[in-house]
Motif scaffolding. Sequence first.
Motif, mmCIF file in Angstrom:
data_model
loop_
_atom_site.group_PDB
_atom_site.id
_atom_site.type_symbol
_atom_site.label_atom_id
_atom_site.label_comp_id
_atom_site.label_asym_id
_atom_site.label_seq_id
_atom_site.Cartn_x
_atom_site.Cartn_y
_atom_site.Cartn_z
ATOM 1 N N ILE A 83 -7.814 28.422 44.378
ATOM 2 C CA ILE A 83 -7.957 28.346 45.838
ATOM 3 C C ILE A 83 -9.414 28.625 46.226
ATOM 4 C CG2 ILE A 83 -7.139 29.253 48.051
ATOM 5 C CD1 ILE A 83 -4.485 29.979 46.660
ATOM 6 N N GLY A 84 -10.048 29.589 45.532
ATOM 7 C CA GLY A 84 -11.425 29.969 45.840
ATOM 8 C C GLY A 84 -12.391 28.795 45.755
ATOM 9 N N TYR B 246 -6.382 32.902 32.288
ATOM 10 C CA TYR B 246 -6.155 31.521 31.834
ATOM 11 C C TYR B 246 -7.511 30.894 31.577
ATOM 12 C CZ TYR B 246 -7.059 30.127 36.709
ATOM 13 O OH TYR B 246 -7.623 29.941 37.933
ATOM 14 N N LEU C 28 -19.032 39.238 38.802
ATOM 15 C CA LEU C 28 -18.836 40.640 39.212
ATOM 16 C C LEU C 28 -17.343 40.969 39.236
ATOM 17 C CD1 LEU C 28 -20.555 41.980 42.424
ATOM 18 C CD2 LEU C 28 -18.083 41.901 42.319
ATOM 19 N N ASP C 29 -17.018 42.189 38.854
ATOM 20 C CA ASP C 29 -15.641 42.678 38.915
ATOM 21 C C ASP C 29 -15.474 43.413 40.255
ATOM 22 O OD1 ASP C 29 -13.264 44.052 38.677
ATOM 23 O OD2 ASP C 29 -13.713 44.931 36.714
ATOM 24 N N SER D 289 -7.424 45.176 39.510
ATOM 25 C CA SER D 289 -7.998 44.154 40.410
ATOM 26 C C SER D 289 -7.385 44.195 41.809
ATOM 27 C CB SER D 289 -7.790 42.754 39.822
ATOM 28 O OG SER D 289 -8.549 42.631 38.656
ATOM 29 N N THR E 13 3.564 29.214 46.900
ATOM 30 C CA THR E 13 3.369 28.305 45.743
ATOM 31 C C THR E 13 2.385 27.167 46.026
ATOM 32 O OG1 THR E 13 5.701 28.746 45.284
ATOM 33 C CG2 THR E 13 4.595 27.163 43.857
ATOM 34 N N ARG F 238 -14.813 24.537 37.334
ATOM 35 C CA ARG F 238 -14.720 24.639 38.801
ATOM 36 C C ARG F 238 -16.066 25.105 39.364
ATOM 37 N NH1 ARG F 238 -9.652 28.250 38.446
ATOM 38 N NH2 ARG F 238 -7.879 26.832 38.379
ATOM 39 N N TYR G 59 3.442 42.627 40.773
ATOM 40 C CA TYR G 59 2.504 41.743 41.494
ATOM 41 C C TYR G 59 2.812 41.780 42.993
ATOM 42 C CZ TYR G 59 0.594 37.425 43.412
ATOM 43 O OH TYR G 59 -0.050 36.510 44.207
ATOM 44 N N LYS H 150 -12.278 27.549 34.638
ATOM 45 C CA LYS H 150 -13.027 28.303 35.664
ATOM 46 C C LYS H 150 -14.496 27.875 35.653
ATOM 47 C CE LYS H 150 -9.927 32.275 35.664
ATOM 48 N NZ LYS H 150 -9.712 33.702 35.498
ATOM 49 N N SER I 295 -2.426 37.416 50.595
ATOM 50 C CA SER I 295 -1.176 38.081 50.259
ATOM 51 C C SER I 295 -0.300 37.014 49.584
ATOM 52 C CB SER I 295 -0.519 38.681 51.503
ATOM 53 O OG SER I 295 0.651 39.380 51.125
ATOM 54 N N ALA J 188 -9.895 37.084 45.050
ATOM 55 C CA ALA J 188 -9.875 37.607 43.678
ATOM 56 C C ALA J 188 -8.679 38.526 43.507
ATOM 57 C CB ALA J 188 -11.160 38.372 43.392
ATOM 58 N N ALA J 189 -7.895 38.275 42.494
ATOM 59 C CA ALA J 189 -6.752 39.145 42.202
ATOM 60 C C ALA J 189 -6.225 38.773 40.835
ATOM 61 C CB ALA J 189 -5.644 38.953 43.241
ATOM 62 N N GLN J 190 -5.501 39.704 40.234
ATOM 63 C CA GLN J 190 -4.721 39.343 39.055
ATOM 64 C C GLN J 190 -3.446 38.707 39.594
ATOM 65 O OE1 GLN J 190 -5.285 39.419 35.598
ATOM 66 N NE2 GLN J 190 -3.463 38.149 35.819
ATOM 67 N N ALA J 191 -3.340 37.388 39.383
ATOM 68 C CA ALA J 191 -2.171 36.644 39.877
ATOM 69 C C ALA J 191 -1.080 36.610 38.799
ATOM 70 C CB ALA J 191 -2.611 35.234 40.260
#
Length: 326
Positions: free
Chosen positions: A12-13, A37, A60-61, A102, A181, A45, A152, A42, A126, A84-87
């Motif tokens: 999405i980013g 993944y 950066l984290d 994250s 989704t 992209r 999650y 990445k 969210s 940014a998130a762990q999805a």
Amino acid sequence: MKILVTGAAGFIGMHVCQRLLARGDEVTGVDDLNDYYSPQLKADRLAQLQPQPGFRFQRLDVADTKAMQALFAEGGFEKVVHLAAQAGVRHSIHHPMAYGHSNLVGYLNVLEACRHATVQHLVYASSSSVYGGNTKMPFSEDDPVDRPVSLYAATKRANELMTHSYSHLYGLHATGLRFFTVYGPWGRPDMAYFSFTKAVLEDRPIDVFNHGRMARDFTYIDDVVEGIVRVLDRTPDAGEGPPCRVLNIGNHQPEQLLDFIACIESATGRRARLNLLPMQDGDVPATYADVERLERWVGFRPTTRLQDGIRRFVDWYVGYYGAPAA
Ligand code: NAD
């Protein structure tokens, strides 16, 4: 506008950055480029974004507090899109710490940095997963969200609560978007639409959980980006309520998994082989977004038909990976 997008190398980013750059915003993208993944996907992209004028990238984290403080001190960001998130719902069952890192520590850093930098609007991701096993359809923002069925989902709900406290205490203007989704070109290999398409093209069986009796409100990426940008641009007028809110962004049209697979068959011109399996822990039987509130707020609701969206995804997939011989 000077805008920070976290998770810029994500699915999405990347699309959000593209849209903001196309209209002339100055975009700083950050991402830790982790290997949840394909790091190659990445990197590819990012390679779409890096040549564009107005784009700057920093690896950066977001859970690194000092790095985040330094980023905001020199950035002068007027708006922030935090993606940014762990999805991943299932991954959270076996890798809980990554979600605390994250999604909780990282998000707290974002809130703190926004408050000290007096950012005008924070829009953050969210998820529909906050609705848990809700059986009342469609899911409305006023429905109870106190029974997450995965860690999650719990971290995403925690983000909404953390934001509420920052808005209440410091007047932070923030909007949480519950995505349903999201699919489309440059999508995520860990998601079902991606692995289903890969399996159909490679003539391998698809693992279909809950024997296919599952419905998802599949939402096309362009609709999600349109919603994010409209929300980002919207400033509440005086007397329009609290400075923070939560909105659903979904297609408002749940599809049964088996119909969804039929769309992939039609777009690829190949037959799927199904391996029907029981329900997985952490999964929910259905998702379905009520989008009235989104429409009232920004005059928009997703419109892309699943057949059209899947065709565009399959065209991208075949162009990117090539189509194996039938
Ligand atoms: P994604 O995994 O493709 O993108 C997230 C990006 O964040 C990745 O590039 C990853 O490397 C980066 N990241 C993760 N942890 C980080 C950290 N600690 N520091 C810096 N970067 C970090 O996922 P996406 O599908 O683009 O999702 C974007 C957001 O939307 C996420 O917050 C996700 O939870 C949420 N969401 C997505 C969907 C969906 O269907 N795609 C649905 C609901 C919610």
